[in-house]
Design a protein around this motif. Structure first.
Motif, PDB file in Angstrom:
ATOM      1  N   THR A  96       0.850  -1.191   0.000  1.00  0.00           N
ATOM      2  CA  THR A  96       0.000   0.000   0.000  1.00  0.00           C
ATOM      3  C   THR A  96       0.883   1.238   0.000  1.00  0.00           C
ATOM      4  OG1 THR A  96      -0.068   0.001   2.424  1.00  0.00           O
ATOM      5  CG2 THR A  96      -1.892  -1.082   1.290  1.00  0.00           C
ATOM      6  N   ALA A 117      -8.433   3.262   1.167  1.00  0.00           N
ATOM      7  CA  ALA A 117      -8.855   4.190   2.221  1.00  0.00           C
ATOM      8  C   ALA A 117      -8.715   5.635   1.758  1.00  0.00           C
ATOM      9  CB  ALA A 117      -8.043   3.963   3.494  1.00  0.00           C
ATOM     10  N   SER A 141     -10.263   1.115   5.140  1.00  0.00           N
ATOM     11  CA  SER A 141      -9.270   0.642   6.100  1.00  0.00           C
ATOM     12  C   SER A 141      -8.254  -0.198   5.367  1.00  0.00           C
ATOM     13  CB  SER A 141      -9.933  -0.203   7.186  1.00  0.00           C
ATOM     14  OG  SER A 141     -10.264  -1.480   6.649  1.00  0.00           O
ATOM     15  N   ALA A 142      -7.248  -0.666   6.114  1.00  0.00           N
ATOM     16  CA  ALA A 142      -6.232  -1.532   5.505  1.00  0.00           C
ATOM     17  C   ALA A 142      -6.776  -2.938   5.307  1.00  0.00           C
ATOM     18  CB  ALA A 142      -4.991  -1.552   6.381  1.00  0.00           C
ATOM     19  N   ALA A 143      -7.959  -3.232   5.847  1.00  0.00           N
ATOM     20  CA  ALA A 143      -8.554  -4.557   5.702  1.00  0.00           C
ATOM     21  C   ALA A 143      -9.322  -4.649   4.391  1.00  0.00           C
ATOM     22  CB  ALA A 143      -9.461  -4.852   6.880  1.00  0.00           C
ATOM     23  N   LEU A 144      -9.725  -5.874   4.035  1.00  0.00           N
ATOM     24  CA  LEU A 144     -10.373  -6.098   2.742  1.00  0.00           C
ATOM     25  C   LEU A 144     -11.724  -5.401   2.654  1.00  0.00           C
ATOM     26  CD1 LEU A 144     -10.055  -7.721   0.093  1.00  0.00           C
ATOM     27  CD2 LEU A 144     -11.374  -9.534   1.149  1.00  0.00           C
ATOM     28  N   ASP A 145     -12.466  -5.399   3.749  1.00  0.00           N
ATOM     29  CA  ASP A 145     -13.808  -4.837   3.751  1.00  0.00           C
ATOM     30  C   ASP A 145     -13.925  -3.923   4.969  1.00  0.00           C
ATOM     31  OD1 ASP A 145     -16.396  -4.409   2.998  1.00  0.00           O
ATOM     32  OD2 ASP A 145     -17.175  -6.232   3.924  1.00  0.00           O
TER      33      ASP A 145
END
Lengths: 484, 484
Positions: free
Chosen positions: A106, A166, A181-185
């Motif tokens: 990222t 994000a 966010s840094a998460a997938l969902d």
């Protein structure tokens, strides 16, 4: 612009050059890439910090002053066209890459960072940022989000929305929102996607976290020439139907080929009716296998000439012709109007035939250059603004092309946005209930309508005045689908 | 429920069995997959046509009656929990596949169609629908959209939102909206993405057009055992860092392994501290190449045993253990509570250590089963609802796990939604400005708050009562990113 307001803006932006108010300073901001529309802003603000952006928006909100955000000004639909009594908020000074995480793949960047600069920064880690609009040397990532930009490689790698995880956004009330966010969902409504393509009408983007991809082991391009356009269109369908997802699959018609060839000498056959450029990337083995298949499919589709780039230099050259197609066509006419519509792939031959017959009807030449793989057309209409009535005729011709796109189940924009340019075509694409829902969403972010007013979504009144142009209402949304 | 209202509903739904009002008929609708929460609806409506859905919603809107839409009732966060004075709107009778276009690779289906039924219908064309939640035999595509469901293969193929191109939606006012198109992008705000994961709070989905993918030429699974959990966590990072995008990359800890092995005899090493299941798919060559690399990476990461499925039967068996992990763990305890949080991949070892120490603190056992590749955790907390106070302690433990996820830059839900279950955790994830923006979006679709009230987004009041739990406010959103 009101002196008291300017004094307040000056207090937020005390550094020299951070607030522009004189005509000669405002002139460079009078238009974006859609140069047919020009207007001087009331003032140009060039903040450097998120706190300054918050203060400016709070101030404008308190005084009811409209705000138009601007990235690099390369937009093609007039999304950044200023307002005389409004503030033009330039994000040009937000030009830093804040963090790059090679393991998470990222990059967290400011919105004014140029698209290509992200890939340049990622390259030492073997990574790159995939969406590559033609303007990628100049356009900014914040503008890419605002317009949900695509590019040659979006067939395989998706649009901007598929490559951003994000955003930091400032609302017209000066509130800061962390979205994604840094998460997938993420939990909650998908505001991340909603902000993409919202053309600066919901909030001002002050930070973008993008996903990076590993640079493919190998990329290879094949050029195929055809002596009739429908054959090239069918070849596109054949390649996709074979289960190959090319990194790029572009088409140019005879007029565009001749123009590009005369300009950059890419080695295109100048007498072909159409050429396809098909790029495949991946591992060495994958690329070799796909190249064989593509070669075979192109031959069977009736290609009269097939050329595979032997090295990186030849690959660059083949792409250069495509990337220079717009300016190349521009050399043949005092003015040109670049359209942007998207259609289901299978309707390509019929839509191209429709454009040809409209071209004859309006007496205006058209060069076709497009992202064939994803059905994103860029017809370039050639005209002369100095011939009385020709611009109006050109705009009418363009609107008819977009109507044709909607009629076959497509949309009025692929990647250039609506801006001021396609407001009327929005009336063709959407009915009253759908437009009302867009207005309600706008209201949810910007109750007073101060962010980029007059762009992207037409008023119901404007559509009513245009008359009964709505195309899809009442019909099934996908009449072309076979009954199961 | 009011007799006059029931009479009006009966007039819309005259067919026998289309309107349920007696307690014994209502009982099956009292909960979804989150069985800890139960409530009888006022009435259950089972419409068969979009016109009936429009009429029901218009009626409820006029009378101010809340409406909870329900698909197959397999949701895990209580999103379909009914309201005693509300109408439960079941989409179960919308169970037809309307059209399937193998060339465009799309299927237009009604919302009650089961997830797996789409792939079954597409199989004769060599196509399938990629997102595969564990409940795919039973869950409906409308519910998948409402919860933005994932599954084992979403690491490579994305969530529901990445595989749906168009929706037909009915608003609470009974208006029909066509959202999305057969083209890659659509004009206007991205309502398509916004509807995904909106848990029935913005509109009722009455038609879904999904993207289909070609069935990969070959798929192969590798199982690797580790004698410590952090080593397995590092192996996940190594595989991703090598540029491989596995079709699935799952992890189970020792407790989950032992439970699954005792239940389905998948051939997992029963004394391993953790196993990874890594599936690669694609062309023959691609799979062979990736298998070699994966084998090598797993060995270097310290795998104590590596097994590659030799045939389809062995591949099925290895997956069966993973898919049966929840019921397998369920056999070891009167009750279990399945959590669902997502974290950046690199934080895996530390979050697993945190969960272990919370497990000791609360004196409750935890089995960890998760989509390691995309950082989506499913800790299963074992408890006994008949032991006084144990459910409350379990819920508190669960909330602490989600707080941990947010603290490392993740989110409180990966794919199960918020529903009624995670309302308090939403207060941890989002601040006042962000929650207010969610409420404003809700208001833009449903001014009176009649669609699925009390779900997904907590009131500001509720969060204020919980106290200062907000985690990310003030901090950088991605503190873990290296400075560039």
């Amino acid at each position: 612009m009101d002196a008291a307001l300017l004094a307040e803006l000056r207090a937020i932006l005390p550094r020299p050059g951070a607030l522009l108010i004189h005509e000669e300073e405002l002139r460079p901001y009078e238009c974006d890439g859609l140069t047919a529309y020009r207007r001087l802003p009331g003032a140009v603000a060039l903040p450097e910090t998120i706190a300054q952006v918050q203060a400016i928006l709070k101030l404008c909100h308190r005084h009811g002053i409209p705000v138009v955000a601007r990235g690099a000004g390369t937009g093609l639909s007039g999304g950044a066209l200023p307002l005389d009594e409004g503030v033009l908020l330039s994000l040009a000074r937000f030009n830093r890459i804040l963090a790059l995480d090679p393991l998470a793949r990222t990059a967290r960047v400011q919105p004014g960072v140029r698209n290509l600069a992200i890939s340049e920064a990622a390259r030492p880690h073997g990574l790159y940022y995939a969406p590559d609009p033609s303007s990628q040397i100049a356009c900014s990532i914040g503008g890419n989000v605002a317009e949900n930009s695509g590019g040659v490689h979006c067939l395989k790698y998706g649009l901007t929305v598929h490559n951003v995880i994000a955003l930091e956004v400032v609302t017209i009330e000066g509130e800061r929102l962390s979205i994604g966010s840094a998460a997938l969902d993420s939990a909650g409504y998908d505001l991340l996607a909603l902000l993409h393509g919202s053309e600066g009408m919901l909030g001002v983007i002050v930070e973008v976290t993008v996903r990076l991809l590993p640079v493919p082991e190998r990329a290879q391009v094949v050029m195929a020439a055809f002596d009739e356009v429908p054959a090239a269109g069918r070849a596109v369908g054949d390649i996709i139907a074979a289960g190959i997802v090319p990194a790029g699959l572009e088409m140019m018609d005879g007029f565009a080929i001749a123009a590009a060839e005369a300009f950059v000498h890419a080695g295109y056959p100048p007498d072909a009716a159409a050429i396809l450029l098909c790029e495949v990337d991946g591992t060495n083995e994958e690329v070799s296998e796909h190249l064989l298949q593509v070669h075979d499919l192109l031959t069977r589709a009736g290609a009269t000439q097939i050329r595979t780039a032997r090295d990186a230099a030849e690959r660059q050259l083949l792409w250069q012709g495509r990337k220079a197609a717009f300016p190349a066509v521009g050399r043949l006419s005092p003015d040109y109007y670049c359209m942007d519509g998207t259609i289901p792939r299978r309707r390509l031959p019929e839509v191209l035939a429709g454009i040809a017959s409209l071209s004859a009807e309006y007496g205006l030449r058209v060069a076709n250059v497009f992202h064939a793989g994803d059905g994103n057309l860029h017809p370039l209409i050639l005209y002369d603004a100095n011939t009385p009535g020709e611009l109006a005729r050109t705009e009418e011709f363009g609107a008819r092309i977009l109507q044709l796109c909607v009629e076959v189940g497509g949309t009025i924009t692929g990647e250039h946005g609506v801006g001021v340019e396609k407001l009327d075509s929005m009336c063709v694409q959407f009915d009253r209930a759908e437009l009302s829902q867009f207005h309600a969403v706008k209201h949810a972010f910007d109750t007073e309508g101060l962010l980029n007013p007059g762009k992207a979504v037409p008023t119901l009144h404007r559509c009513a005045e245009l008359g009964a142009m709505h195309v899809h209402g009442g019909a099934l949304p996908f009449p072309e689908l076979d009954r199961f």
